[in-house]
Design a protein around this motif. Structure first.
Motif, mmCIF file in Angstrom:
data_model
loop_
_atom_site.group_PDB
_atom_site.id
_atom_site.type_symbol
_atom_site.label_atom_id
_atom_site.label_comp_id
_atom_site.label_asym_id
_atom_site.label_seq_id
_atom_site.Cartn_x
_atom_site.Cartn_y
_atom_site.Cartn_z
ATOM 1 N N ALA A 84 82.381 28.894 86.283
ATOM 2 C CA ALA A 84 81.382 29.054 87.351
ATOM 3 C C ALA A 84 80.102 28.314 86.996
ATOM 4 O O ALA A 84 79.485 27.651 87.855
ATOM 5 N N GLN A 85 79.685 28.389 85.745
ATOM 6 C CA GLN A 85 78.487 27.675 85.309
ATOM 7 C C GLN A 85 78.718 26.163 85.289
ATOM 8 O O GLN A 85 77.819 25.384 85.607
ATOM 9 N N SER A 122 85.190 32.416 80.815
ATOM 10 C CA SER A 122 85.246 33.128 82.096
ATOM 11 C C SER A 122 86.065 34.411 81.955
ATOM 12 O O SER A 122 85.620 35.498 82.380
ATOM 13 N N THR A 127 85.794 37.542 84.386
ATOM 14 C CA THR A 127 86.250 36.923 85.627
ATOM 15 C C THR A 127 87.749 37.154 85.794
ATOM 16 O O THR A 127 88.521 36.940 84.857
ATOM 17 N N THR A 131 90.295 34.499 90.433
ATOM 18 C CA THR A 131 88.984 33.899 90.718
ATOM 19 C C THR A 131 88.769 32.668 89.855
ATOM 20 O O THR A 131 88.288 31.624 90.330
ATOM 21 N N GLN A 135 88.138 28.679 90.924
ATOM 22 C CA GLN A 135 87.008 27.875 90.420
ATOM 23 C C GLN A 135 87.509 26.584 89.768
ATOM 24 O O GLN A 135 86.926 25.510 89.973
#
Length: 255
Positions: A84-85, A122, A127, A131, A135
């Motif tokens: 995500a980052q 993650s 996470t 999900t 990503q």
């Protein structure tokens, strides 16, 4: 008669230059492609004696088979990053390095390459695998849309204080990418299946049940180079590519 022959020779020479010059100009204006790796501390080289030269990506680009290629390498690995980052930072960490109309060598039309090696953080930070997969797919497909040749590397195991769900989630994620990854990227390299990387308690290959030693980093770099060269067909075969007329002419000018 002699004057007529000289005139014809000059005309022929001028016409030949008219053909060669655009080729030479094109060769000189081809841009150097970028080879960009996005990842976490493993990509950055955390804990290695010389992180910038001992991480897996440095080992890949230093591989002798890539030596004949001209490219700019960019390591965007960042400690502790989740996918995500990576998505949040991708414009500056990856996309900013894209070079359009790039050539590696000998007019081979291969553009810039983006590699994703991420996901363990993650899963570690909670996470869900579904999900994370979404990503990862977004990262890969968006880079393809930008024009990159996209490479995805499957995840290594992780020990220590990893949550109990980590192993199963990693296995499911790696299985998905091995089965369906080419729906979202150009090349999948199964780093997670390296035999030497299977046991995080093996101090020869892991520093701390998570970060690779230089020995495992070297194996990863070689594996990725193997797959990269095989898929594109431009590494070991580069030296055997015959010179073009323009290249022979250019070399004659320089000699």
């Amino acid at each position: 008669m002699e004057r007529d022959m000289l005139r014809r020779a000059l005309i022929a020479s001028a016409l030949e230059d008219c053909v060669r010059l655009p080729l030479l100009m094109g060769r000189q204006t081809y841009l150097t492609p970028a080879l960009v790796a996005d990842g976490d501390s493993i990509t950055r080289g955390y804990g290695l004696g010389t992180p910038t030269t001992q991480n897996w990506f440095a080992r890949m680009v230093a591989d002798a088979r890539l030596a004949a290629l001209t490219f700019t390498s960019v390591n965007s690995g960042t400690d502790s990053e989740t996918v995500a980052q990576m998505l949040a930072d991708v414009a500056t960490d990856v996309d900013a390095h894209f070079v359009a109309d790039a050539r590696f060598v000998n007019f081979t039309a291969i553009g810039s390459t983006a590699i994703l090696f991420g996901g363990t953080n993650s899963l570690y930070f909670g996470t869900a695998e579904a999900t994370l997969r979404t990503q990862q797919i977004q990262w890969c497909e968006d880079r393809q849309a930008e024009g990159f040749y996209v490479v995805y590397l499957t995840m290594l195991p992780r020990g220590g204080d990893a949550p109990g769900s980590f192993a199963a989630a990693r296995t499911a994620n790696n299985a998905y990418w091995n089965a369906s990854g080419l729906d979202h990227c150009d090349l999948v390299v199964d780093v997670g299946a390296i035999a030497e990387g299977a046991n995080v308690l093996n101090a020869t290959y892991y520093q701390d049940e998570m970060h690779t030693t230089a020995a495992l980093a070297r194996l990863i770099g070689t594996l990725v180079a193997d797959a990269f060269c095989a898929d594109l067909g431009i590494c070991a075969a580069v030296a055997a590519v015959p010179d073009t007329e323009a290249e022979r002419f250019d070399r004659a000018l320089r000699s």
